[in-house]
Design a protein around this motif. Structure first.
Motif, short mmCIF file in Angstrom:
data_model
loop_
_atom_site.label_atom_id
_atom_site.label_comp_id
_atom_site.label_asym_id
_atom_site.label_seq_id
_atom_site.Cartn_x
_atom_site.Cartn_y
_atom_site.Cartn_z
N ASN A 104 -32.97 -112.99 -29.89
CA ASN A 104 -32.34 -114.25 -30.28
C ASN A 104 -30.93 -114.38 -29.71
N MET A 105 -30.26 -113.26 -29.50
CA MET A 105 -28.88 -113.27 -29.03
C MET A 105 -28.72 -113.27 -27.52
N LYS A 106 -29.82 -113.32 -26.78
CA LYS A 106 -29.74 -113.22 -25.32
C LYS A 106 -28.78 -114.25 -24.70
N PRO A 107 -28.77 -115.51 -25.15
CA PRO A 107 -27.81 -116.46 -24.56
C PRO A 107 -26.36 -116.03 -24.78
N GLN A 108 -26.05 -115.48 -25.95
CA GLN A 108 -24.68 -115.05 -26.22
C GLN A 108 -24.33 -113.78 -25.44
N LEU A 109 -25.31 -112.92 -25.23
CA LEU A 109 -25.07 -111.73 -24.44
C LEU A 109 -24.79 -112.09 -22.98
N LYS A 110 -25.38 -113.17 -22.54
CA LYS A 110 -25.18 -113.61 -21.16
C LYS A 110 -23.79 -114.19 -20.96
N THR A 111 -23.34 -115.02 -21.89
CA THR A 111 -22.06 -115.72 -21.70
C THR A 111 -20.89 -115.00 -22.33
N GLY A 112 -21.17 -114.18 -23.37
CA GLY A 112 -20.10 -113.53 -24.11
C GLY A 112 -19.55 -114.43 -25.21
N VAL A 113 -19.00 -113.81 -26.25
CA VAL A 113 -18.38 -114.53 -27.36
C VAL A 113 -17.06 -113.82 -27.67
N SER B 296 -19.12 -110.80 -21.80
CA SER B 296 -20.19 -111.36 -20.98
C SER B 296 -20.84 -110.26 -20.16
N LEU B 297 -22.16 -110.31 -20.10
CA LEU B 297 -22.89 -109.36 -19.27
C LEU B 297 -23.25 -109.95 -17.91
N GLU B 298 -22.76 -111.16 -17.63
CA GLU B 298 -22.98 -111.78 -16.33
C GLU B 298 -21.64 -112.17 -15.72
N PRO B 299 -21.16 -111.38 -14.77
CA PRO B 299 -21.80 -110.17 -14.27
C PRO B 299 -21.36 -108.94 -15.03
N LEU B 300 -22.07 -107.86 -14.81
CA LEU B 300 -21.65 -106.55 -15.29
C LEU B 300 -20.88 -105.87 -14.15
N ALA C 153 -28.49 -108.75 -15.39
CA ALA C 153 -28.66 -107.81 -16.50
C ALA C 153 -29.13 -108.49 -17.78
N SER C 154 -28.73 -109.74 -17.98
CA SER C 154 -29.09 -110.42 -19.22
C SER C 154 -30.52 -110.96 -19.22
N ASP C 155 -31.17 -110.94 -18.06
CA ASP C 155 -32.54 -111.45 -17.97
C ASP C 155 -33.52 -110.30 -18.21
N PHE C 156 -33.44 -109.73 -19.39
CA PHE C 156 -34.22 -108.55 -19.71
C PHE C 156 -35.33 -108.87 -20.71
N SER C 157 -36.32 -107.99 -20.73
CA SER C 157 -37.35 -108.04 -21.77
C SER C 157 -37.26 -106.75 -22.57
N LEU C 158 -37.12 -106.89 -23.87
CA LEU C 158 -37.07 -105.73 -24.76
C LEU C 158 -38.49 -105.42 -25.20
N THR C 159 -39.07 -104.39 -24.60
CA THR C 159 -40.49 -104.11 -24.85
C THR C 159 -40.71 -103.26 -26.09
N ILE D 96 -17.67 -100.19 -25.18
CA ILE D 96 -17.88 -101.52 -25.74
C ILE D 96 -18.34 -101.43 -27.20
N ALA D 97 -19.35 -100.59 -27.43
CA ALA D 97 -19.93 -100.50 -28.76
C ALA D 97 -18.94 -99.97 -29.78
N ASN D 98 -18.19 -98.93 -29.44
CA ASN D 98 -17.24 -98.37 -30.39
C ASN D 98 -16.12 -99.35 -30.71
N GLY D 99 -15.74 -100.16 -29.73
CA GLY D 99 -14.72 -101.17 -29.99
C GLY D 99 -15.18 -102.19 -31.02
N ILE D 100 -16.47 -102.50 -31.00
CA ILE D 100 -17.03 -103.47 -31.95
C ILE D 100 -17.29 -102.83 -33.31
N LEU D 101 -17.89 -101.64 -33.30
CA LEU D 101 -18.31 -100.99 -34.55
C LEU D 101 -17.16 -100.66 -35.48
N GLN D 102 -15.99 -100.40 -34.92
CA GLN D 102 -14.87 -99.98 -35.76
C GLN D 102 -14.35 -101.12 -36.65
#
Length: 246
Positions: free
Chosen positions: A46-55, A62-66, A91-97, A229-235
């Motif tokens: 559901n969050m793929k559009p936000q992962l692409k553009t960033g918030v 933003s993951l476009e570009p990485l 990178a944001s055009d992924f399928s989570l299998t 990235i993750a640790n910056g958010i999780l804290q």
């Protein structure tokens, strides 16, 4: 190659939203969710559009570009290869299998499909790779198709000054599997057009062999980028808020 970062990023993003006003694009997954893994998977999709553009308001880049600033590869002392300022699109055009979450062990495992990644950057190479001697430096560009990614994220709890328990990334193991692709290195052997074309053709004829040489450095760089990235958010978010009981 790159979308592997997406998985862990989303796991962290859930918490950021809960610590503040919950944005519409975040689907909450409670700790006692009957199928927690599927819930988190749906939330990521559901969050793929936000992962692409960033918030920026929620510290979601933003993951476009990485952008990977530097990759250094050495294969048994035979090759020295450095890639710098690598810009990756797709990178944001992924399928989570598949995604499996275990809150008891704080382990998260995910499989992804990446249909196409394009990349540009600079290279500096000297040594022997796939039985060829390669020497040169300059711009490079290429694409990678039908890649698969596997990522295992181990998190751990820690206490902050406020007395609350938080999560942080303890370890990430990333694996990349590339099916096909093409690469072009400019200015090989000082710009010699004959040698340059011959080596580029040889690389692309054995693309998987070339990628195998640089995979460890690439996997490490992606893991390091996500950890930061993750640790910056999780804290920002207590564990109990990240995964509420009910």
């Amino acid at each position: 190659m790159k979308t592997i970062v997406l998985i862990g990023l989303v796991l962290a993003i859930s918490g950021v939203a809960l610590a503040r006003d919950l944005p519409e694009f975040i689907h909450v997954c409670k700790k006692n969710e009957p199928n927690l893994s599927e819930c988190i998977k749906s939330s990521i999709i559901n969050m793929k559009p936000q992962l692409k553009t960033g918030v920026p308001d929620y510290k979601i880049p933003s993951l476009e570009p990485l952008i990977l600033k530097e990759l250094v590869a050495t294969a048994g002392g035979n090759i020295k290869l450095k890639l710098t300022n690598v810009i990756i699109h797709g990178a944001s055009d992924f399928s989570l299998t598949k995604l499996k979450a275990n809150l008891e062990t704080l382990t998260f495992v995910a499989d992804l499909d990446l249909p196409r990644l394009s990349l540009k950057g600079n290279y500096d190479v000297n040594g022997r790779i796939i039985l060829l001697h390669i020497r040169g430096n300059g711009p490079m560009e290429g694409n990678v198709t039908n890649s698969k990614g596997f990522v295992k994220i181990q998190m751990k709890e820690y206490k902050k000054e406020d007395g609350e328990s938080y999560l942080k990334v303890a370890e990430i193991k990333t694996k990349i599997f590339v099916q096909d692709g093409a690469l072009h290195l400019q200015n090989l052997f000082g710009g010699d057009p004959v040698l340059g074309e011959a080596v580029n053709n040889a690389i692309n004829s054995n693309f998987n062999g070339f990628v195998t040489e640089i995979k460890p450095a690439l996997e490490s760089a992606i893991s390091n980028a996500f950890t930061d990235i993750a640790n910056g958010i999780l804290q920002q978010v207590p564990f109990k808020t990240l995964f509420p009981e009910s």
